[in-house]
Design a protein around this motif. Structure first.
Motif, short mmCIF file in Angstrom:
data_model
loop_
_atom_site.label_atom_id
_atom_site.label_comp_id
_atom_site.label_asym_id
_atom_site.label_seq_id
_atom_site.Cartn_x
_atom_site.Cartn_y
_atom_site.Cartn_z
N ARG A 189 33.08 24.31 37.42
CA ARG A 189 31.70 24.81 37.25
C ARG A 189 30.92 23.93 36.28
O ARG A 189 29.73 23.70 36.46
CB ARG A 189 31.74 26.25 36.77
N TRP A 190 31.62 23.47 35.24
CA TRP A 190 30.96 22.54 34.30
C TRP A 190 30.57 21.27 35.03
O TRP A 190 29.49 20.71 34.80
CB TRP A 190 31.91 22.24 33.15
N ILE A 191 31.45 20.79 35.93
CA ILE A 191 31.15 19.59 36.71
C ILE A 191 29.94 19.80 37.60
O ILE A 191 29.05 18.95 37.69
CB ILE A 191 32.38 19.18 37.55
N SER A 192 29.90 20.96 38.28
CA SER A 192 28.79 21.22 39.21
C SER A 192 27.45 21.30 38.47
O SER A 192 26.41 20.97 39.04
CB SER A 192 29.04 22.52 39.98
N ARG A 193 27.49 21.73 37.20
CA ARG A 193 26.25 21.81 36.43
C ARG A 193 25.82 20.47 35.86
O ARG A 193 24.62 20.18 35.77
CB ARG A 193 26.40 22.81 35.27
N ASN A 194 26.79 19.64 35.48
CA ASN A 194 26.47 18.42 34.74
C ASN A 194 26.56 17.14 35.55
O ASN A 194 25.94 16.15 35.20
CB ASN A 194 27.40 18.31 33.52
N PHE A 195 27.37 17.16 36.62
CA PHE A 195 27.52 15.94 37.42
C PHE A 195 26.48 15.92 38.54
O PHE A 195 26.79 16.00 39.73
CB PHE A 195 28.92 15.85 38.00
N THR A 196 25.23 15.84 38.15
CA THR A 196 24.13 15.77 39.12
C THR A 196 23.33 14.50 38.87
O THR A 196 23.29 13.98 37.75
CB THR A 196 23.20 16.99 38.98
N LYS A 200 25.52 8.19 34.23
CA LYS A 200 25.17 7.31 33.12
C LYS A 200 26.03 6.05 33.17
O LYS A 200 27.18 6.08 33.63
CB LYS A 200 25.38 8.01 31.78
N TRP A 203 29.84 5.99 32.24
CA TRP A 203 30.85 6.53 33.15
C TRP A 203 31.52 5.41 33.94
O TRP A 203 32.71 5.47 34.24
CB TRP A 203 30.22 7.54 34.11
N ARG A 275 32.12 9.80 38.26
CA ARG A 275 32.57 10.74 37.23
C ARG A 275 33.79 11.53 37.71
O ARG A 275 34.76 11.71 36.95
CB ARG A 275 31.41 11.68 36.87
#
Length: 372
Positions: A189-196, A200, A203, A275
């Protein structure tokens, strides 16, 4: 009417088979040449060991490319192939050179020092030389099988050595599967929120570092599958031939962008994102390093890799709030297929080991008889 449908179906199958033969004509010719070379040269050990090594070097690395540099290739598809080659090839040369200096000519990081494999072969059978050719065919069929079982089992001096490899590999699959579920359940869930959006630049740097580390650890684990054909202590000239051929083979592999086996990676979820690829490589490198330190017994790194991807895919399906259960069908289909292919590779390995080594055949028959 029914007979007409059957006839049409058979004709369709026949034409599809003919098209496949035409499409793979060059590959089939090369396979035929390889079988001829194995049959002609296997009675001459001084030549057979290099023929077997060359076949094993390309086939093993080509099949295992999905687990070591597969995500690296997938997430760097926009880079020139020779840039990736020089990077990975340079790490390979450094890794095997360190082992060669440290262990008095042994390039396998003492993975061949186990009792079952400690003695370099002084003669070869046809199937020992041909084993990597079967691996080439399996790779062409996009099957991620264990090169450790397929090649090393042909040289193992006893059944216990194969059982040790099998036990460690099963433990590796289970450990990686649990690790994949645990890690991606916690971070998906953290990935789905931040890996959009676009990643950078840092990475890309992190991914090259983790991929390079993973590749180096894999070489420490699995280069034994290639070096098994050669003396356990290589001279300077032998080492140059060994390292130079594999370095060139890596160039071919990168030029082909991993060839057909690469599809095993690209069909998985989000692996082309630099990422996601970095995280996969990082976890996998930790697992391989753990098992490398655990014991010198060779193991199937392929089983570790497919276990990690299976756990990851299952966790991502579970955490998908919008999937309504549908992703599970695709996930379980991929997991079952990968396990099936690994089992096929194991079965072929055992058949080859029994066919090559009469002592293993006798031990297996005694073991079955005792169990009964």
């Amino acid at each position: 009417m029914k007979g007409l449908q059957v006839k049409r179906s058979l004709l369709t199958t026949y034409y599809q088979f003919i098209e496949l033969i035409k499409k793979e004509r060059i590959f089939l010719i090369l396979i035929g040449i390889c079988f001829f070379a194995a049959g002609y040269w296997h009675p001459f050990p001084e030549y057979a060991m290099w023929i077997g090594f060359m076949l094993a070097a390309y086939s093993a690395i080509a099949n295992d490319s999905i687990q070591t540099i597969g995500t690296f290739l997938a997430s760097n598809h926009d880079r020139a192939w020779y840039q990736l080659w020089f990077f990975i090839g340079g790490i390979f040369l450094f890794t095997v050179t360190y082992s060669w200096f440290t262990y008095s000519g042994d390039v396998s990081y003492q993975r061949l020092a186990t009792p079952a494999l400690a003695e370099a072969p002084d003669r070869f059978t046809f199937l020992q030389i041909a084993a990597p050719i079967f691996l080439l065919i399996i790779t062409r069929l996009r099957m991620p099988v264990s090169t450790t079982f397929l090649i090393l089992s042909c040289f193992s001096a006893d059944l216990n050595g194969i059982f040790d490899m099998l036990t460690k590999s099963l433990g590796g699959y289970i450990t990686a599967f649990v690790a994949g579920i645990t890690v991606w359940t916690l971070i998906s869930r953290w990935i789905s929120r931040n890996f959009t959006g676009t990643a950078k630049p840092y990475w890309r740097v992190l991914q090259w570092i983790t991929s390079g580390t993973l590749w180096s650890v894999w070489v420490m684990q699995d280069i034994a599958n290639v070096a098994v054909y050669l003396p356990r202590s290589l001279s300077s000239a032998q080492f140059l031939g060994f390292a130079g051929f594999i370095f060139a083979g890596l160039g071919v592999l990168f030029y082909l962008r991993g060839d057909k086996i690469q599809e095993i990676v690209t069909e998985k979820s989000h692996v082309t994102d630099v990422r996601a690829a970095t995280i996969i490589d990082f976890i996998y490198a930790i697992l391989l390093f753990f098992f490398k330190e655990l014991s010198n017994v060779p193991m199937s790194t392929t089983w570790v890799f497919i276990g990690l991807l299976a756990g990851r895919e299952l966790a991502m399906s579970f955490m998908d709030q919008h999937g309504h259960g549908k992703p599970y069908k695709r996930t379980f289909r991929l997991i079952k297929r990968d396990i099936l292919y690994a089992a096929i590779g194991l079965a072929v390995s055992i058949i080859l080991a029994i066919s090559i080594n009469p002592d293993i055949n006798r031990e297996l028959m005694e073991w079955i008889g005792w169990q009964q």
